[in-house]
Design a protein around this motif. Structure first.
Motif, PDB file in Angstrom:
ATOM      1  N   ASP A 129      -2.462   0.978  -4.023  1.00 47.17           N
ATOM      2  CA  ASP A 129      -1.995  -0.007  -3.991  1.00 47.17           C
ATOM      3  C   ASP A 129      -3.987  -0.911  -4.312  1.00 47.17           C
ATOM      4  O   ASP A 129      -3.524  -2.543  -4.939  1.00 47.17           O
ATOM      5  CB  ASP A 129      -1.570  -0.517  -3.002  1.00 47.17           C
ATOM      6  N   LYS A 132      -3.953  -1.917  -7.769  1.00 43.82           N
ATOM      7  CA  LYS A 132      -3.060  -3.119  -8.387  1.00 43.82           C
ATOM      8  C   LYS A 132      -4.254  -4.621  -7.795  1.00 43.82           C
ATOM      9  O   LYS A 132      -3.996  -5.605  -8.171  1.00 43.82           O
ATOM     10  CB  LYS A 132      -1.531  -2.925  -7.316  1.00 43.82           C
ATOM     11  N   THR A 293       4.318  -6.377  -9.532  1.00 44.59           N
ATOM     12  CA  THR A 293       4.424  -5.376  -8.908  1.00 44.59           C
ATOM     13  C   THR A 293       5.520  -4.006  -9.056  1.00 44.59           C
ATOM     14  O   THR A 293       5.242  -3.326  -9.339  1.00 44.59           O
ATOM     15  CB  THR A 293       3.571  -5.226  -7.567  1.00 44.59           C
TER      16      THR A 293
END
Ligand SMILES: [Zn+2]
Length: 299
Positions: A129, A132, A293
């Motif tokens: 994560d 991202k 995403t």
């Protein structure tokens, strides 16, 4: 409190607008190296980024590394083989790790040595994560939506030449600018990165995805159509200008296809435009962020 990458980047954007003027991109892109050094020192006088340097990095694109002594000083390393556009995005990504994740170095044993980021992490946000988030931070910092929308309005299809002009405005690679444009456009388009006739990844705009136009590249191998510009003998100039492909070449509807072919970087970038809205669709930014995403997770 969890800080949103976009909110943290937008704070810096507002500060830069105030200091340099809202038309600052007319004079040049964000000087992200200078920003990393000066801004982190101003917000965190004891523990800031004290150097940004290029090295011969093997296997990763960039890193944010802590010094040994406390309070920590930090360094950003980038692979010096990168061209200036890629370098700016890498430094932006590492600044994102500093702004959002630096506490992990003391809190989580995994991050003892700092953050070492692959090309896929920097370019596409692939990985944990935090990759991202750092990717999203860099995109928002270097290419704020409000300026990008003034440059290419949401309801206008943009060809590779126009996106290339935007890439110059923001000092980033063509790929980074094209991915960012796909995040907000209301038109239907797909961007494909391919190598030796096979797609490495493909990203649709939200409107394209919603109308069932997307390409899977992870679960299955996608071979570029034999008539596609990426694999045909078309000259680079003609491929960049684009051709109209009839229904059946890519999808059950015609597309306008453009391709940037380059031997230098060892990959081809293909952009597909679909005509019409089908269905009428107005996207929200946050929804687009989620689509982005989900898309890279799903593929
Ligand atoms: Zn990273």
């Amino acid at each position: 409190m969890i800080k949103s990458p976009r909110a943290v980047a937008n704070n810096i954007t507002l500060m830069l607008n105030q200091v340099l003027g809202a038309n600052r991109f007319d004079r040049g892109p964000v000087n992200v190296e200078q920003l990393a050094l000066e801004y982190t020192r101003s917000i965190s006088p004891d523990s800031y980024i004290e150097r940004v340097e290029g090295y011969d990095l093997a296997g990763f694109e960039g890193a944010l590394v802590p010094g040994e002594t406390l309070p920590r000083r930090w360094g950003i390393m980038f692979d010096k083989k990168q061209n200036p556009g890629r370098r700016a995005y890498t430094i932006g990504h590492e600044l994102g790790h500093f702004m959002l994740h630096r506490h992990l170095v003391d809190d989580e044993p995994d991050f003892n040595g700092g953050f070492h980021c692959s090309k896929e992490a920097v370019e596409l946000g692939v990985g944990r994560d935090i990759e991202k988030e750092a990717n999203e931070f860099a995109a928002n910092l270097l290419m704020p939506f409000d300026d990008f929308r003034r440059t290419i309005p949401s309801d206008e299809l943009a060809d590779l030449q126009r996106i290339s002009d935007a890439a110059t405005r923001y000092g980033v690679s063509l790929t980074a600018a094209a991915l960012r444009w796909l995040d907000y456009t209301n038109t239907r388009a797909i961007l494909i990165s391919s190598n030796d006739g096979f797609a490495k990844w493909a990203k649709p705009s939200a409107a394209a995805l919603k109308s069932g136009r997307y390409i899977r590249t992870k679960a299955e191998t996608f071979e570029m159509p034999s008539q596609s510009l990426a694999v045909s003998d078309v000259q680079a100039e003609e491929a960049l200008a684009g051709v109209r492909q009839h229904a059946g070449v890519w999808f059950p509807e015609p597309v306008v296809e453009m391709c940037m072919k380059t031997d230098k970087y060892g990959f081809e970038l293909t952009l597909l435009h679909f005509e019409g809205r089908a269905p009428a669709y107005q996207a929200e930014d946050d929804e687009l962020g989620d689509t982005y995403t989900r898309f890279f997770e799903a593929n």
